[in-house]
Enzyme design. Structure first.
Site, mmCIF file in Angstrom:
data_model
loop_
_atom_site.group_PDB
_atom_site.id
_atom_site.type_symbol
_atom_site.label_atom_id
_atom_site.label_comp_id
_atom_site.label_asym_id
_atom_site.label_seq_id
_atom_site.Cartn_x
_atom_site.Cartn_y
_atom_site.Cartn_z
ATOM 1 N N ASP A 186 -0.361 -3.869 6.812
ATOM 2 C CA ASP A 186 -1.145 -3.185 7.843
ATOM 3 C C ASP A 186 -2.622 -3.562 7.807
ATOM 4 O O ASP A 186 -3.484 -2.778 8.224
ATOM 5 C CB ASP A 186 -0.990 -1.667 7.689
ATOM 6 C CG ASP A 186 0.415 -1.192 8.020
ATOM 7 O OD1 ASP A 186 1.262 -2.039 8.371
ATOM 8 O OD2 ASP A 186 0.665 0.018 7.908
ATOM 9 N N HIS B 211 0.851 -1.188 0.000
ATOM 10 C CA HIS B 211 0.000 0.000 0.000
ATOM 11 C C HIS B 211 0.887 1.237 0.000
ATOM 12 O O HIS B 211 2.106 1.145 0.117
ATOM 13 C CB HIS B 211 -0.973 -0.002 1.175
ATOM 14 C CG HIS B 211 -0.365 0.102 2.536
ATOM 15 N ND1 HIS B 211 0.478 -0.863 3.061
ATOM 16 C CD2 HIS B 211 -0.458 1.051 3.504
ATOM 17 C CE1 HIS B 211 0.848 -0.506 4.289
ATOM 18 N NE2 HIS B 211 0.297 0.653 4.574
ATOM 19 N N HIS C 149 -7.486 -0.679 6.087
ATOM 20 C CA HIS C 149 -6.492 0.300 6.543
ATOM 21 C C HIS C 149 -6.397 1.418 5.519
ATOM 22 O O HIS C 149 -6.416 2.603 5.859
ATOM 23 C CB HIS C 149 -5.154 -0.408 6.710
ATOM 24 C CG HIS C 149 -4.022 0.464 7.145
ATOM 25 N ND1 HIS C 149 -3.987 1.091 8.372
ATOM 26 C CD2 HIS C 149 -2.865 0.801 6.517
ATOM 27 C CE1 HIS C 149 -2.863 1.783 8.486
ATOM 28 N NE2 HIS C 149 -2.175 1.624 7.373
ATOM 29 N N HIS D 173 1.346 3.989 1.951
ATOM 30 C CA HIS D 173 1.846 4.764 3.080
ATOM 31 C C HIS D 173 3.371 4.866 3.040
ATOM 32 O O HIS D 173 4.067 3.892 2.746
ATOM 33 C CB HIS D 173 1.372 4.175 4.405
ATOM 34 C CG HIS D 173 -0.048 4.528 4.724
ATOM 35 N ND1 HIS D 173 -0.790 3.882 5.687
ATOM 36 C CD2 HIS D 173 -0.886 5.474 4.199
ATOM 37 C CE1 HIS D 173 -2.012 4.410 5.750
ATOM 38 N NE2 HIS D 173 -2.091 5.368 4.857
ATOM 39 N N ASP E 127 5.800 4.873 5.035
ATOM 40 C CA ASP E 127 6.689 3.972 5.770
ATOM 41 C C ASP E 127 6.740 2.567 5.175
ATOM 42 O O ASP E 127 7.424 1.692 5.706
ATOM 43 C CB ASP E 127 6.296 3.920 7.257
ATOM 44 C CG ASP E 127 4.880 3.445 7.497
ATOM 45 O OD1 ASP E 127 3.999 3.741 6.679
ATOM 46 O OD2 ASP E 127 4.646 2.767 8.521
ATOM 47 N N HIS E 128 6.040 2.357 4.066
ATOM 48 C CA HIS E 128 6.121 1.086 3.345
ATOM 49 C C HIS E 128 6.705 1.246 1.941
ATOM 50 O O HIS E 128 6.983 0.238 1.283
ATOM 51 C CB HIS E 128 4.741 0.428 3.265
ATOM 52 C CG HIS E 128 4.234 -0.018 4.599
ATOM 53 N ND1 HIS E 128 4.296 -1.323 5.031
ATOM 54 C CD2 HIS E 128 3.688 0.679 5.620
ATOM 55 C CE1 HIS E 128 3.798 -1.409 6.256
ATOM 56 N NE2 HIS E 128 3.423 -0.207 6.636
ATOM 57 N N HIS F 159 4.351 -4.339 11.287
ATOM 58 C CA HIS F 159 4.808 -3.515 12.411
ATOM 59 C C HIS F 159 4.963 -4.346 13.681
ATOM 60 O O HIS F 159 4.263 -5.338 13.883
ATOM 61 C CB HIS F 159 3.822 -2.378 12.695
ATOM 62 C CG HIS F 159 3.808 -1.313 11.659
ATOM 63 N ND1 HIS F 159 4.664 -0.240 11.667
ATOM 64 C CD2 HIS F 159 3.026 -1.153 10.562
ATOM 65 C CE1 HIS F 159 4.415 0.547 10.633
ATOM 66 N NE2 HIS F 159 3.422 -0.006 9.948
#
Length: 254
Positions: free
Chosen positions: A132, A55, A113, A57, A59-60, A170
Protein backbone atom coordinates in the site's frame (compact mmCIF):
# COMPACT_ATOMS: atom_id res chain seq x y z
CA UNK A 1 13.76 -16.56 -12.76
CA UNK A 2 11.21 -16.79 -10.01
CA UNK A 3 7.58 -17.50 -10.87
CA UNK A 4 5.19 -14.95 -9.37
CA UNK A 5 1.45 -15.56 -9.12
CA UNK A 6 -1.11 -12.83 -8.36
CA UNK A 7 -3.85 -14.00 -5.97
CA UNK A 8 -7.07 -12.03 -5.52
CA UNK A 9 -8.41 -11.96 -1.96
CA UNK A 10 -11.20 -10.32 0.05
CA UNK A 11 -12.89 -7.52 -1.92
CA UNK A 12 -9.95 -5.97 -3.75
CA UNK A 13 -6.71 -7.23 -2.15
CA UNK A 14 -3.83 -8.98 -3.86
CA UNK A 15 -1.34 -11.39 -2.32
CA UNK A 16 1.56 -12.84 -4.33
CA UNK A 17 3.10 -16.29 -4.44
CA UNK A 18 6.84 -16.26 -5.19
CA UNK A 19 8.07 -19.65 -6.37
CA UNK A 20 11.54 -20.89 -7.25
CA UNK A 21 11.17 -23.75 -9.76
CA UNK A 22 14.70 -25.06 -9.17
CA UNK A 23 14.36 -25.62 -5.43
CA UNK A 24 10.59 -25.82 -5.11
CA UNK A 25 10.62 -23.14 -2.40
CA UNK A 26 7.59 -20.85 -2.22
CA UNK A 27 6.85 -17.64 -0.32
CA UNK A 28 3.76 -15.46 -0.17
CA UNK A 29 3.81 -11.68 0.15
CA UNK A 30 1.08 -10.68 2.60
CA UNK A 31 -1.74 -12.92 3.73
CA UNK A 32 -5.19 -11.40 3.43
CA UNK A 33 -7.07 -14.70 3.41
CA UNK A 34 -5.59 -18.21 3.67
CA UNK A 35 -8.20 -19.91 1.48
CA UNK A 36 -7.25 -18.57 -1.99
CA UNK A 37 -3.55 -18.89 -1.15
CA UNK A 38 -3.93 -22.53 -0.11
CA UNK A 39 -6.08 -23.19 -3.19
CA UNK A 40 -3.41 -21.72 -5.47
CA UNK A 41 -0.71 -23.80 -3.78
CA UNK A 42 -2.73 -27.00 -4.10
CA UNK A 43 -3.54 -26.29 -7.75
CA UNK A 44 0.17 -26.02 -8.54
CA UNK A 45 1.44 -28.72 -6.19
CA UNK A 46 3.55 -26.20 -4.27
CA UNK A 47 4.36 -26.12 -0.55
CA UNK A 48 4.45 -22.79 1.28
CA UNK A 49 7.73 -22.14 3.10
CA UNK A 50 7.68 -18.42 3.94
CA UNK A 51 5.28 -15.51 4.54
CA UNK A 52 6.59 -11.96 4.02
CA UNK A 53 4.47 -9.22 5.60
CA UNK A 54 4.64 -5.60 4.44
CA UNK A 55 2.65 -3.82 7.17
CA UNK A 56 0.23 -4.43 10.00
CA UNK A 57 -3.17 -3.60 8.47
CA UNK A 58 -5.62 -6.44 9.01
CA UNK A 59 -6.32 -6.98 5.31
CA UNK A 60 -2.64 -7.84 4.78
CA UNK A 61 -2.06 -10.07 7.81
CA UNK A 62 -5.41 -11.67 8.72
CA UNK A 63 -4.60 -14.94 6.99
CA UNK A 64 -1.18 -15.39 8.57
CA UNK A 65 -2.19 -17.63 11.47
CA UNK A 66 -4.23 -19.91 9.22
CA UNK A 67 -1.35 -20.28 6.78
CA UNK A 68 1.15 -21.02 9.54
CA UNK A 69 -1.20 -23.62 11.00
CA UNK A 70 -1.75 -25.26 7.61
CA UNK A 71 1.82 -25.17 6.31
CA UNK A 72 4.27 -24.38 9.11
CA UNK A 73 5.63 -21.46 7.06
CA UNK A 74 8.01 -18.99 8.67
CA UNK A 75 6.93 -15.34 8.96
CA UNK A 76 9.05 -12.30 8.10
CA UNK A 77 8.16 -8.72 9.01
CA UNK A 78 9.55 -5.34 9.99
CA UNK A 79 11.16 -4.77 13.37
CA UNK A 80 9.42 -1.38 13.62
CA UNK A 81 6.04 -3.08 13.14
CA UNK A 82 6.74 -6.19 15.20
CA UNK A 83 4.53 -5.13 18.12
CA UNK A 84 1.42 -5.12 15.91
CA UNK A 85 2.19 -7.93 13.46
CA UNK A 86 1.48 -11.63 13.90
CA UNK A 87 4.34 -13.51 15.62
CA UNK A 88 7.47 -13.23 13.49
CA UNK A 89 10.10 -15.89 12.79
CA UNK A 90 12.46 -13.38 11.18
CA UNK A 91 12.65 -9.66 11.93
CA UNK A 92 14.07 -7.35 9.27
CA UNK A 93 14.86 -3.66 8.88
CA UNK A 94 15.19 -1.41 5.82
CA UNK A 95 18.66 -1.67 4.36
CA UNK A 96 18.96 -5.34 5.19
CA UNK A 97 18.56 -8.25 2.82
CA UNK A 98 17.95 -11.97 3.10
CA UNK A 99 18.20 -14.93 0.75
CA UNK A 100 15.26 -16.85 -0.67
CA UNK A 101 16.18 -19.95 -2.68
CA UNK A 102 19.46 -18.33 -3.69
CA UNK A 103 17.85 -15.00 -4.62
CA UNK A 104 18.68 -11.82 -2.73
CA UNK A 105 15.63 -10.06 -1.28
CA UNK A 106 16.24 -6.43 -0.31
CA UNK A 107 14.14 -4.80 2.40
CA UNK A 108 13.22 -1.20 1.51
CA UNK A 109 11.63 1.44 3.72
CA UNK A 110 8.12 2.29 2.55
CA UNK A 111 6.82 4.67 5.23
CA UNK A 112 3.83 6.88 4.46
CA UNK A 113 0.70 4.76 4.39
CA UNK A 114 1.85 3.50 7.79
CA UNK A 115 5.03 4.01 9.78
CA UNK A 116 7.02 0.80 9.61
CA UNK A 117 5.70 -0.27 6.20
CA UNK A 118 8.36 -2.10 4.17
CA UNK A 119 8.69 -3.31 0.59
CA UNK A 120 10.51 -6.36 -0.75
CA UNK A 121 12.73 -6.01 -3.82
CA UNK A 122 14.17 -9.00 -5.70
CA UNK A 123 16.70 -7.59 -8.20
CA UNK A 124 17.23 -10.89 -10.04
CA UNK A 125 13.52 -11.00 -10.93
CA UNK A 126 13.09 -7.22 -11.25
CA UNK A 127 10.20 -7.54 -8.77
CA UNK A 128 9.16 -4.95 -6.19
CA UNK A 129 6.36 -5.78 -3.74
CA UNK A 130 5.02 -2.42 -2.58
CA UNK A 131 1.64 -3.31 -0.98
CA UNK A 132 0.00 0.00 0.00
CA UNK A 133 2.89 2.40 -0.70
CA UNK A 134 3.35 2.76 -4.47
CA UNK A 135 0.22 1.48 -6.23
CA UNK A 136 -0.81 1.23 -9.85
CA UNK A 137 -1.55 4.85 -10.80
CA UNK A 138 -1.66 5.79 -7.12
CA UNK A 139 -0.22 5.55 -3.65
CA UNK A 140 -1.63 4.61 -0.28
CA UNK A 141 -3.60 7.03 1.85
CA UNK A 142 -1.44 8.62 4.57
CA UNK A 143 -2.94 7.02 7.68
CA UNK A 144 0.16 7.45 9.87
CA UNK A 145 2.99 8.88 7.83
CA UNK A 146 3.66 12.34 6.45
CA UNK A 147 3.78 13.63 2.87
CA UNK A 148 7.54 13.93 3.31
CA UNK A 149 7.82 10.25 4.23
CA UNK A 150 5.66 9.06 1.35
CA UNK A 151 7.42 11.26 -1.18
CA UNK A 152 10.76 9.87 0.04
CA UNK A 153 9.37 6.35 -0.39
CA UNK A 154 8.09 7.02 -3.90
CA UNK A 155 11.34 8.73 -4.90
CA UNK A 156 13.28 5.70 -3.66
CA UNK A 157 11.19 3.39 -5.81
CA UNK A 158 11.32 5.73 -8.81
CA UNK A 159 15.11 5.44 -8.82
CA UNK A 160 14.95 1.70 -9.55
CA UNK A 161 15.39 0.40 -13.13
CA UNK A 162 12.66 1.12 -15.69
CA UNK A 163 11.81 -2.57 -16.11
CA UNK A 164 11.07 -3.11 -12.41
CA UNK A 165 7.70 -4.81 -12.01
CA UNK A 166 5.47 -3.30 -9.31
CA UNK A 167 3.32 -5.76 -7.35
CA UNK A 168 0.95 -3.61 -5.30
CA UNK A 169 -1.71 -4.64 -2.85
CA UNK A 170 -5.11 -3.55 -4.20
CA UNK A 171 -7.24 -3.36 -7.33
CA UNK A 172 -7.75 0.41 -7.18
CA UNK A 173 -6.41 1.16 -10.64
CA UNK A 174 -9.64 2.16 -12.42
CA UNK A 175 -10.50 4.72 -9.74
CA UNK A 176 -6.89 5.90 -9.68
CA UNK A 177 -7.00 6.39 -13.46
CA UNK A 178 -10.11 8.56 -13.25
CA UNK A 179 -8.40 10.72 -10.66
CA UNK A 180 -5.08 10.89 -12.52
CA UNK A 181 -6.85 12.34 -15.55
CA UNK A 182 -8.03 15.27 -13.43
CA UNK A 183 -4.38 16.12 -12.77
CA UNK A 184 -3.02 15.59 -16.29
CA UNK A 185 -5.93 15.50 -18.76
CA UNK A 186 -3.58 16.04 -21.73
CA UNK A 187 -1.21 13.17 -20.86
CA UNK A 188 -1.57 10.87 -23.86
CA UNK A 189 0.19 7.94 -22.16
CA UNK A 190 -2.29 8.24 -19.30
CA UNK A 191 -5.23 8.39 -21.71
CA UNK A 192 -4.11 5.19 -23.40
CA UNK A 193 -3.49 3.46 -20.10
CA UNK A 194 -6.89 4.46 -18.75
CA UNK A 195 -8.58 2.93 -21.80
CA UNK A 196 -6.62 -0.32 -21.38
CA UNK A 197 -7.54 -0.45 -17.69
CA UNK A 198 -11.21 0.02 -18.48
CA UNK A 199 -11.14 -2.90 -20.91
CA UNK A 200 -9.23 -5.11 -18.46
CA UNK A 201 -11.70 -4.47 -15.66
CA UNK A 202 -14.68 -5.06 -17.95
CA UNK A 203 -13.16 -8.49 -18.59
CA UNK A 204 -12.52 -9.00 -14.86
CA UNK A 205 -8.76 -9.05 -15.46
CA UNK A 206 -6.29 -7.74 -12.86
CA UNK A 207 -4.38 -4.54 -13.58
CA UNK A 208 -1.61 -5.64 -11.20
CA UNK A 209 1.36 -5.87 -11.65
CA UNK A 210 2.55 -2.83 -13.57
CA UNK A 211 5.86 -1.60 -14.94
CA UNK A 212 7.75 1.16 -13.16
CA UNK A 213 8.40 2.91 -16.50
CA UNK A 214 4.63 3.06 -17.05
CA UNK A 215 4.08 4.39 -13.55
CA UNK A 216 6.65 7.11 -14.11
CA UNK A 217 4.84 8.16 -17.28
CA UNK A 218 1.31 8.14 -15.88
CA UNK A 219 1.13 8.03 -12.06
CA UNK A 220 0.58 11.58 -10.76
CA UNK A 221 2.06 10.74 -7.37
CA UNK A 222 5.40 9.87 -8.99
CA UNK A 223 5.24 12.99 -11.17
CA UNK A 224 4.90 15.69 -8.51
CA UNK A 225 8.44 16.88 -9.27
CA UNK A 226 7.75 17.63 -12.93
CA UNK A 227 7.34 21.24 -14.11
CA UNK A 228 4.33 20.40 -16.28
CA UNK A 229 2.49 18.88 -13.30
CA UNK A 230 3.34 21.83 -11.07
CA UNK A 231 2.12 24.23 -13.76
CA UNK A 232 -1.12 22.29 -14.18
CA UNK A 233 -1.80 22.64 -10.46
CA UNK A 234 -0.86 26.32 -10.33
CA UNK A 235 2.11 25.44 -8.11
CA UNK A 236 5.05 26.26 -10.36
CA UNK A 237 7.23 27.50 -7.51
CA UNK A 238 6.22 24.87 -4.93
CA UNK A 239 8.50 22.13 -3.66
CA UNK A 240 8.08 18.56 -4.83
CA UNK A 241 6.71 17.54 -1.43
CA UNK A 242 4.19 20.39 -1.44
CA UNK A 243 2.92 19.34 -4.85
CA UNK A 244 2.73 15.70 -3.78
CA UNK A 245 0.77 16.71 -0.67
CA UNK A 246 -1.68 18.69 -2.81
CA UNK A 247 -2.23 15.72 -5.14
CA UNK A 248 -2.74 13.40 -2.17
CA UNK A 249 -5.23 15.83 -0.59
CA UNK A 250 -7.19 16.01 -3.86
CA UNK A 251 -7.29 12.24 -4.11
CA UNK A 252 -8.53 11.95 -0.50
CA UNK A 253 -11.62 13.96 -1.42
CA UNK A 254 -12.03 12.63 -4.97
Amino acid sequence: MLEIVTIAALTDNYDFLVHDPASGHTAVVDAADPAPILDALTERGWTLDEIWLTHHHWDHVEGTAGLVEATGATVTGAKADQHRLPPLTRVVEPGQSFTFAGHEVEVLAADGHTVGHIAYYIPSSKALFTADSLMALGCGRLFEGTPEQMWETLSRFAALPDDTVIYSGHEYTASNARFARTIEPENTALQARAQAIEIARQNDEPTIPSLLSVERATNPFLRANLPEVKEALGMADASDVEVFAEIRARKDSF
